[in-house]
Design a protein around this motif. Structure first.
Motif, mmCIF file in Angstrom:
data_model
loop_
_atom_site.group_PDB
_atom_site.id
_atom_site.type_symbol
_atom_site.label_atom_id
_atom_site.label_comp_id
_atom_site.label_asym_id
_atom_site.label_seq_id
_atom_site.Cartn_x
_atom_site.Cartn_y
_atom_site.Cartn_z
ATOM 1 N N GLY A 33 0.721 -1.369 -0.041
ATOM 2 C CA GLY A 33 0.019 -0.018 0.033
ATOM 3 C C GLY A 33 1.034 1.420 0.063
ATOM 4 N N TYR A 34 2.238 1.214 -0.051
ATOM 5 C CA TYR A 34 3.196 2.226 -0.149
ATOM 6 C C TYR A 34 2.705 3.215 -1.378
ATOM 7 C CZ TYR A 34 7.043 5.462 -0.528
ATOM 8 O OH TYR A 34 7.941 6.548 -0.383
ATOM 9 N N LYS A 35 2.708 4.741 -1.071
ATOM 10 C CA LYS A 35 2.304 5.621 -2.057
ATOM 11 C C LYS A 35 3.571 6.472 -2.186
ATOM 12 C CE LYS A 35 -1.695 4.571 -2.435
ATOM 13 N NZ LYS A 35 -2.040 3.441 -3.605
ATOM 14 N N GLY A 36 3.844 6.493 -3.544
ATOM 15 C CA GLY A 36 5.399 6.976 -3.900
ATOM 16 C C GLY A 36 5.281 8.451 -3.635
ATOM 17 N N GLU A 37 6.385 9.148 -3.548
ATOM 18 C CA GLU A 37 6.534 10.551 -3.521
ATOM 19 C C GLU A 37 7.018 11.180 -5.152
ATOM 20 O OE1 GLU A 37 8.717 11.563 0.032
ATOM 21 O OE2 GLU A 37 6.772 11.230 1.024
ATOM 22 N N LYS A 38 6.880 12.370 -5.217
ATOM 23 C CA LYS A 38 7.413 12.962 -6.516
ATOM 24 C C LYS A 38 7.793 14.397 -6.230
ATOM 25 C CE LYS A 38 2.421 13.656 -8.015
ATOM 26 N NZ LYS A 38 1.695 13.504 -9.385
#
Length: 248
Positions: A33-38
């Motif tokens: 469920g990890y949400k990446g960063e940008k």
């Protein structure tokens, strides 16, 4: 220090921060469920009189020579894979599971749940997963969770997983361990109509490994290029100082 060296130092700092962000994405490729960063770089807007508008909340103004650096969360859905564990659940669509923590209700897409010693459905770090009526207690053998989040034990309904969607996901901030907190409770909406719950499945991280590694290589090269510029500027300054006053 020359203006050129200031520019190069600011550029190197930006690339270093971006590299740290990308490294964190790569480290969490296998996190459920990890949400990446940008990273986002935005040039400050100016008023008609030429004055700069205040920087956007959350952005970091590193230097007058560099644009504000802003890190944003990518809330796109990751791939859903089957595990066969009856207490593993994934959300297919928007929304978040609700979790009761000592700091209040937080939200997660990490559906790898389990039972504590009291039979309460909890997250991997032991916080109760909330149903629409509060904590969900499971006592029995056969656990079934339907597409609406209804939880059944030996055929009897014991609760329904609470799922919350937000009008703007940018109101959510990471708190760690796959959880988020809302800095604007007014953004919390009703249960999303088109979202389904899938038992025996988990959502993978939404980070593309190949893309993340490629961006890390590009960022590392950019950082090294700025370092060379700083070194060249330093050598040029040293030569200028040493040669001042010398007669040819």
């Amino acid at each position: 220090m020359s203006g050129g060296m200031y520019l190069a130092a600011a550029g190197a700092l930006v690339q270093q921060m971006r590299l740290e962000m990308l490294a964190n994405n790569v480290a969490n490729i296998n996190t459920v469920g990890y949400k990446g960063e940008k990273s986002v770089f935005r040039v400050p807007e100016e008023t008609p009189t030429g004055e700069e508008l205040p920087s956007e909340e959350g952005s970091q103004s590193l230097s007058p020579y560099a644009p504000p650096f802003l890190t944003m969360v990518d809330f796109s859905q990751g791939a859903i894979h089957q595990t066969g564990n009856p207490l593993d659940v994934a959300l297919n669509g928007e929304g978040f599971f609700n979790v009761q923590t000592p700091d209040g209700i937080q939200y997660t897409r990490q559906g790898s749940f389990s039972l504590n010693v009291d039979g309460v459905l909890v997250t991997q770090d032991g916080y109760p997963v909330l149903g629409e009526g509060g904590e969900i207690t499971i006592e029995g053998g056969n656990v079934e969770i339907d597409a609406t989040g209804g939880v059944y034990v030996d055929g009897d309904e014991v609760g329904r997983l609470q799922v919350t969607a937000f009008a703007d996901n940018e109101s959510l901030e990471k708190t760690g361990n796959g959880r988020f907190v809302s800095n604007d409770p007014a953004m919390a909406g009703n249960r999303p109509e088109n979202t389904t719950v899938r038992q025996g499945h988990l959502e993978s991280a939404n980070v593309n490994p190949l893309q993340a590694m490629t961006e890390m290589i590009e960022t590392s090269r950019a950082f090294e290029a700025y370092q060379k510029v700083i070194q060249s500027a330093d050598e040029a300054t040293e030569k200028s100082i040493n040669n001042v006053g010398k007669v040819a």
